[in-house]
Design a protein around this motif. Structure first.
Motif, PDB file in Angstrom:
ATOM      1  N   ARG A  43       0.847  -1.190   0.000  1.00  0.00           N
ATOM      2  CA  ARG A  43       0.000   0.000   0.000  1.00  0.00           C
ATOM      3  C   ARG A  43       0.881   1.238   0.000  1.00  0.00           C
ATOM      4  NH1 ARG A  43      -2.682   4.023   1.524  1.00  0.00           N
ATOM      5  NH2 ARG A  43      -4.685   4.218   2.588  1.00  0.00           N
ATOM      6  N   THR A  44       0.644   2.136  -0.965  1.00  0.00           N
ATOM      7  CA  THR A  44       1.322   3.438  -0.951  1.00  0.00           C
ATOM      8  C   THR A  44       0.257   4.524  -0.832  1.00  0.00           C
ATOM      9  OG1 THR A  44       1.345   3.980  -3.339  1.00  0.00           O
ATOM     10  CG2 THR A  44       3.046   2.463  -2.541  1.00  0.00           C
ATOM     11  N   GLU A  45       0.711   5.760  -0.709  1.00  0.00           N
ATOM     12  CA  GLU A  45      -0.252   6.850  -0.491  1.00  0.00           C
ATOM     13  C   GLU A  45      -1.295   6.917  -1.614  1.00  0.00           C
ATOM     14  OE1 GLU A  45       1.470  10.749  -0.278  1.00  0.00           O
ATOM     15  OE2 GLU A  45      -0.466  11.705   0.169  1.00  0.00           O
ATOM     16  N   HIS A  46      -0.857   6.745  -2.862  1.00  0.00           N
ATOM     17  CA  HIS A  46      -1.782   7.006  -3.971  1.00  0.00           C
ATOM     18  C   HIS A  46      -2.269   5.764  -4.710  1.00  0.00           C
ATOM     19  CE1 HIS A  46      -1.852  11.308  -3.657  1.00  0.00           C
ATOM     20  NE2 HIS A  46      -0.528  11.352  -3.585  1.00  0.00           N
ATOM     21  N   VAL A  47      -1.591   4.635  -4.586  1.00  0.00           N
ATOM     22  CA  VAL A  47      -2.037   3.425  -5.288  1.00  0.00           C
ATOM     23  C   VAL A  47      -1.352   2.209  -4.664  1.00  0.00           C
ATOM     24  CG1 VAL A  47      -0.248   3.347  -7.099  1.00  0.00           C
ATOM     25  CG2 VAL A  47      -2.561   2.533  -7.627  1.00  0.00           C
ATOM     26  N   ASN A  48      -1.960   1.042  -4.872  1.00  0.00           N
ATOM     27  CA  ASN A  48      -1.418  -0.205  -4.313  1.00  0.00           C
ATOM     28  C   ASN A  48      -1.026  -1.179  -5.420  1.00  0.00           C
ATOM     29  OD1 ASN A  48      -2.369   0.916  -1.920  1.00  0.00           O
ATOM     30  ND2 ASN A  48      -4.225  -0.328  -1.906  1.00  0.00           N
ATOM     31  N   TRP A  49      -0.175  -2.142  -5.090  1.00  0.00           N
ATOM     32  CA  TRP A  49       0.057  -3.301  -5.945  1.00  0.00           C
ATOM     33  C   TRP A  49       0.156  -4.525  -5.053  1.00  0.00           C
ATOM     34  CZ3 TRP A  49       3.518   0.809  -5.694  1.00  0.00           C
ATOM     35  CH2 TRP A  49       4.749   0.582  -5.043  1.00  0.00           C
TER      36      TRP A  49
END
Ligand SMILES: [Zn+2]
Length: 251
Positions: free
Chosen positions: A21-27
């Protein structure tokens, strides 16, 4: 300091599914003794973060066997072209999404779509963040291909595609960790830079190619047994998919 945090769910075969999880999008990283499957790959400027997340789970980028794509928006395929070329793996998706990923068509919010909602609180702040991450990059992945017909797919983590069209025509989710986890892409999210709420929700309509179709597709997910959701944006969600869909559709 890492720009991401990782949630891990183990499967019964010694494999692991990781939500990055990152601030603007996940992978998502699927890891087992046959290697790594990447699901989505962040923004164009997040190539290094993707590599760092792979090292963070004790793996090596050379172990990537393939990348799966939920859908071909820039925040999900941004860095995959570079990584695929560097490490020699295929980028796979629902057959309908292939022309989108190759940029033969584009089903993405235009600058005008964004301008129309720029009066909303948070939009300008979100925009300045994602411009730095490469949101304006129009590069596609010409080598994109459809995933095969076997179920589960013959890839690390044994993911099972679940068609969830609407957000884009060929949007696909994936069941992973023996069906316990639904990777929901942007069909069902739990937070977003322009949203004032957290928890299950649909993305703002400015980002939806076909909002009604997305909502219809979500209803079809209610029979799934998964009890964890790894969304394209926002935190991990623990609880039944059926409840999450009801909450998302109630907004
Ligand atoms: Zn999207």
């Amino acid at each position: 300091m890492n720009e991401f945090d990782i949630t891990t769910i183990d499967d019964a075969r010694g494999g692991r599914a990781h939500l990055v999880r990152t601030e603007h999008v996940n992978w998502v990283l699927l890891q087992d003794d046959s290697g790594i499957t990447l699901i989505d790959g962040g923004y164009p400027k997040q190539v290094d973060a993707v590599l760092e997340s792979i090292r963070d789970i004790g793996a090596d980028p050379e172990q990537i066997r393939a990348a799966l794509v939920t859908h071909a928006h820039v925040d999900h395929i941004g860095g995959l072209g570079i990584l695929a070329e560097r490490y020699g793996f295929g980028v796979l998706m629902d057959p309908t999404e292939v022309p989108h990923a190759r940029r033969e068509i584009l089903q993405q919010a235009t600058p005008l779509d964004i301008a129309k909602i720029s009066y909303r609180p948070r939009v300008l702040r979100w925009l300045s963040g994602v411009i730095r991450l490469g949101v304006l990059d129009k590069t596609g992945i010409p080598s994109s291909q459809a995933f095969g017909a076997s179920r589960p797919l013959d890839l690390p983590g044994r993911p099972v595609p679940v068609a969830i069209p609407g957000h884009t025509d060929g949007h696909s989710g994936y069941l992973v960790a023996d069906g316990r986890v639904l990777v929901s892409g942007d069909a069902l999210i739990t937070g977003h830079g322009i949203s004032s709420t957290t928890g299950p929700q649909c993305l703002h309509h400015a980002f939806q190619h076909d909002l009604d179709r997305n909502r219809e597709s979500l209803l079809a997910l209610r029979d799934l047994d998964a009890d964890v959701i790894f969304p394209g944006h926002g935190d991990v969600h623990r609880g039944s998919v059926s409840d999450a869909v009801d909450i998302a559709l109630s907004h």
